[in-house]
Design an enzyme around this catalytic site. Structure first.
Site, PDB file in Angstrom:
ATOM      1  N   ARG A   3       7.706  32.670 -47.198  1.00 21.95           N
ATOM      2  CA  ARG A   3       8.103  32.542 -48.597  1.00 21.95           C
ATOM      3  C   ARG A   3       8.963  31.308 -48.774  1.00 21.95           C
ATOM      4  NH1 ARG A   3      12.543  33.247 -51.304  1.00 21.95           N
ATOM      5  NH2 ARG A   3      13.638  34.181 -49.546  1.00 21.95           N
ATOM      6  N   VAL A   4       8.791  30.653 -49.920  1.00 21.97           N
ATOM      7  CA  VAL A   4       9.733  29.648 -50.386  1.00 21.97           C
ATOM      8  C   VAL A   4      10.136  30.039 -51.800  1.00 21.97           C
ATOM      9  CG1 VAL A   4       8.960  27.725 -48.946  1.00 21.97           C
ATOM     10  CG2 VAL A   4       7.900  28.086 -51.174  1.00 21.97           C
ATOM     11  N   SER A   5      11.309  29.601 -52.213  1.00 24.47           N
ATOM     12  CA  SER A   5      11.890  30.068 -53.461  1.00 24.47           C
ATOM     13  C   SER A   5      11.446  29.313 -54.701  1.00 24.47           C
ATOM     14  CB  SER A   5      13.420  29.991 -53.391  1.00 24.47           C
ATOM     15  OG  SER A   5      13.880  30.769 -52.333  1.00 24.47           O
ATOM     16  N   THR A   6      11.142  28.038 -54.573  1.00 26.90           N
ATOM     17  CA  THR A   6      10.884  27.240 -55.770  1.00 26.90           C
ATOM     18  C   THR A   6       9.448  26.740 -55.797  1.00 26.90           C
ATOM     19  OG1 THR A   6      11.513  25.133 -54.757  1.00 26.90           O
ATOM     20  CG2 THR A   6      13.285  26.438 -55.777  1.00 26.90           C
TER      21      THR A   6
END
Length: 166
Positions: A3-6
């Site tokens: 996962r990455v946030s942005t």
């Protein structure tokens, strides 16, 4: 799981691809068969309700599709302690373990479980600190009369050299 946030991180792809590469290398080194990739790209770890791949991962775990989830870091699963512990308990119920490539712990004993709980709490602290820092920066920019964000709709960008002086 990765996962990455942005959206910016997801579009540039450096973090997701790096996480997946390390996870695949680990699995190959240990002779594990990868049965699926679960990737929430550009989605905050704040909660699990808006993360379709976490939901799919939990359903697949319940159906016995795999017996281990490999992540780069625990905070990729969640940056909310309550959500992480819920995911952890559900996976444990389905006899699915979690392996973090950067954090070494053994959840088969009380100290290992405590370590995972502390890592989850640290992930939430990091997220809250980031939110606080960004908010402080945006408020300061607003006090200085500076624009924060992308181009404002309905306006033309005028190069700074041709802007009238105040």
């Amino acid at each position: 799981y990765a996962r990455v946030s942005t959206e910016e991180q997801a579009e540039k792809g450096y973090s997701i691809e790096g996480q997946k590469e390390k996870i695949h290398q680990y699995c190959e080194l240990h002779g594990y068969t990868v049965v699926g990739e679960y990737v929430d790209a550009g989605i905050s770890g704040k909660n699990i309700t808006k993360r379709p791949e976490v939901q799919r991962l939990l359903k697949d775990a319940e159906s016995g599709k795999f017996d281990e989830v490999v992540v780069w870091k625990i905070n990729r699963i969640s940056r909310n302690t309550k959500d992480f512990l819920e995911i952890f308990e559900r996976l444990e119920k389905y006899n699915v373990s979690i392996t973090s490539l950067t954090e070494n712990f053994d959840t088969s004993n009380p100290m290992g479980k405590f370590a995972v709980q502390m890592l989850a709490a640290v992930g939430e602290l990091e997220r809250n600190t980031i939110v606080e820092n960004v908010s402080l920066g945006l408020n300061q920019r607003a006090r200085l009369g500076l624009h924060s964000g992308s181009k404002a709709l309905g306006y033309r960008v005028v190069p700074s050299a041709t802007r009238p002086k105040k």
